[in-house]
Motif scaffolding. Sequence first.
Motif, PDB file in Angstrom:
ATOM      1  N   CYS A 147       4.259  -8.465   1.651  1.00 15.26           N
ATOM      2  CA  CYS A 147       4.350  -7.442   2.712  1.00 15.26           C
ATOM      3  C   CYS A 147       3.905  -8.011   4.053  1.00 15.26           C
ATOM      4  O   CYS A 147       4.427  -7.646   5.100  1.00 15.26           O
ATOM      5  N   CYS A 194       0.822  -1.216   0.000  1.00  9.38           N
ATOM      6  CA  CYS A 194       0.000   0.000   0.000  1.00  9.38           C
ATOM      7  C   CYS A 194       0.853   1.261   0.000  1.00  9.38           C
ATOM      8  O   CYS A 194       0.345   2.351  -0.215  1.00  9.38           O
ATOM      9  N   CYS A 211      -1.719  -7.653  -0.753  1.00  7.66           N
ATOM     10  CA  CYS A 211      -0.604  -7.353   0.165  1.00  7.66           C
ATOM     11  C   CYS A 211       0.572  -8.311  -0.073  1.00  7.66           C
ATOM     12  O   CYS A 211       1.731  -7.916   0.000  1.00  7.66           O
TER      13      CYS A 211
END
Length: 645
Positions: free
Chosen positions: A360, A297, A357
């Motif tokens: 991450c 993000c 995601c």
Amino acid sequence: MGLNLAQKIIKAHLVSGEFKAGSEISVRIDQTLTQDSTGTMAYLQFEAMGIDRVKTKKSVAYIDHNTLQSGFENADDHKYIQTVASKYGIYFSKPGNGICHQVHLERFGVPGMTLLGSDSHTPTGGGIGMLAIGAGGLDVAVAMGGGAYHIMMPKVCRINLTGQLPAWVAAKDIILEVLRILSVKGGVGKIIEYAGDALAGLTVPERATITNMGAELGATTSIFPSDEITREFMRAQGREADWKELGPDTDAQYDEEITIDLSGLAPMAAKPHSPDNVDTIENIGPIKVDQVAIGSCTNSSYMDMMKVAAILKGKTVATDVSFVISPGSKQVLTMLSQNGALADMVDAGARILESACGPCIGMGQSPKTDAVSLRTFNRNFEGRSGTVSAQVYLVSPEVAAASAITGILTDPRTLGGAPAVTQPKQFLINDNLIVAPAENGAQVQVVRGPNIKPFPVGKALANTVSGKALIKVSDNITTDHIMPSNAKLLPYRSNVPYLSEFCLVPCDPDFPKHAKCHQGGFIIGGNNYGQGSSREHAALAPLYLGVKGVIAKSFARIHAANLVNSGILPMTFVNAADYDDIGKFDELVIDDARRQVKESDVITVKNATTGKEFTVSISLSPRQKAMILAGGLINYTKENAGGGN
Ligand code: MIC
Ligand code: SF4
């Protein structure tokens, strides 16, 4: 006296409290977001409130974390969230549509509105002038039910950005510089408000990179004004009607000011194992790189990806580098595939992951033993990548792409001219992976898989609170330590009994065993205990194991709130030196605990093993004290028949 932008938005949403730094206020929440790894719990809690339909202007449920489906668990949770969203009036962003913060910025964020999200990087929305705050799932559930969000009124720190970013220096380097100056606890109790001439040169995705990683400062949130740049972004997203100009009054006051001249910045990295361990690429030197991962993000916007594609075009990734890219959203990925940039990435040797995601949060792509891994992400806590011995460096997309080609940590300024990438006049808009809720929620059947277990609820505070000091940990312990999350554990986010077996295991493999055998007790922490993720599992798992209180030198904001919501007492050493006097398994006793909590902000703890006494402060609002006495927010809300809001 003029107001700054943060104060203006707070004032427009203020439900209760005094407009004074440090006192408890509550604000009305316009929008909420959840993601799947915290969302299942948040919706279970929302369902327990017995409300028919969300009361917010817009609530969105994203699936972006637990997208690896190596068993039925994640898929079951996705189905649960989809049906619950449809039933209760929540938009559902299907897996594949992208990372919650990226998609929310593109498709839903509105300047001047408040956004509460069950993810610590919710402040990404500050990039378009929202007051966007990360919180535990239970707080988000309350907000969906129309309840206000309670926080201590933060101080507001202005960061003036002047000058112009030199070629190859990125928004990531700005926030790394802020982290270098302020540290991972420098933002606690503060909102960071950006201002200055340099804003005119920063696009919304660049601003969002900065507000996103403001979470690593421990800040309540970060915010940029909403100006012509914001308008251009929203126009390109087909949402200009949602735009309005917003900024501080000309005579606005701030509690603190910092000025950063962008012209003086160089490409930087956060070295292992903390986002504030920052140095320039030049100073770190040409270390050999084993893995490069671009996305998250923080850095997965269309423009980030276009820069990466331009650097990779016609090149080949170094033989020894494992290289993955996850574009932030379906919008980004589709645009890259239509304009040929995706082909440039694939041709150079990038492995393309879905828009989620992914690495991450340790959902795959754990690097090899002792690897040096360069990541464009926001957190490099030890072990978060899934490989405990890995050395993770946080860098800009430019540094990541340049290093993927050379195989060594590379200052991109050595590559010649920087790629010129501009924001498109029009992004590709197709919201076909966003499912609107059912008109008639009553007809929707919520589907619950067998992995969904009841969540633990606290008990009213006992008069004598006693137990062993089960563990003593050092400074900056993250929620990744307290409740680790990796591809093996994330599927159990709706199963606290199972998760609790792994609670604090990175600090002490025997913690769950000791907690159970002593029927709970206390956790002793250093400074900034509980930094990082918003996961309330870092409170629910200790609660399940019988933890009654955490005594630390200081706490991170969201974790402290999650402890109180769960009915676990967060206490801060009045004299930090008392930390040294507590030994593992010392018996600690708080006599007359209910009266002490009710009547005072400083309470006495007896160490029955050493015979010494020490004092701890409980900086709790009257409402939080009532929550602790009741045994957490759920019990408090029941006792007050809805008065908890
Ligand atoms: C993170 O980046 O640590 C997470 C995973 O997004 C968390 C949420 C979670 O633990 O599910 C966060 O930042 O709040
Ligand atoms: Fe997802 Fe990583 Fe962002 Fe957390 S920090 S929301 S895991 S991309």
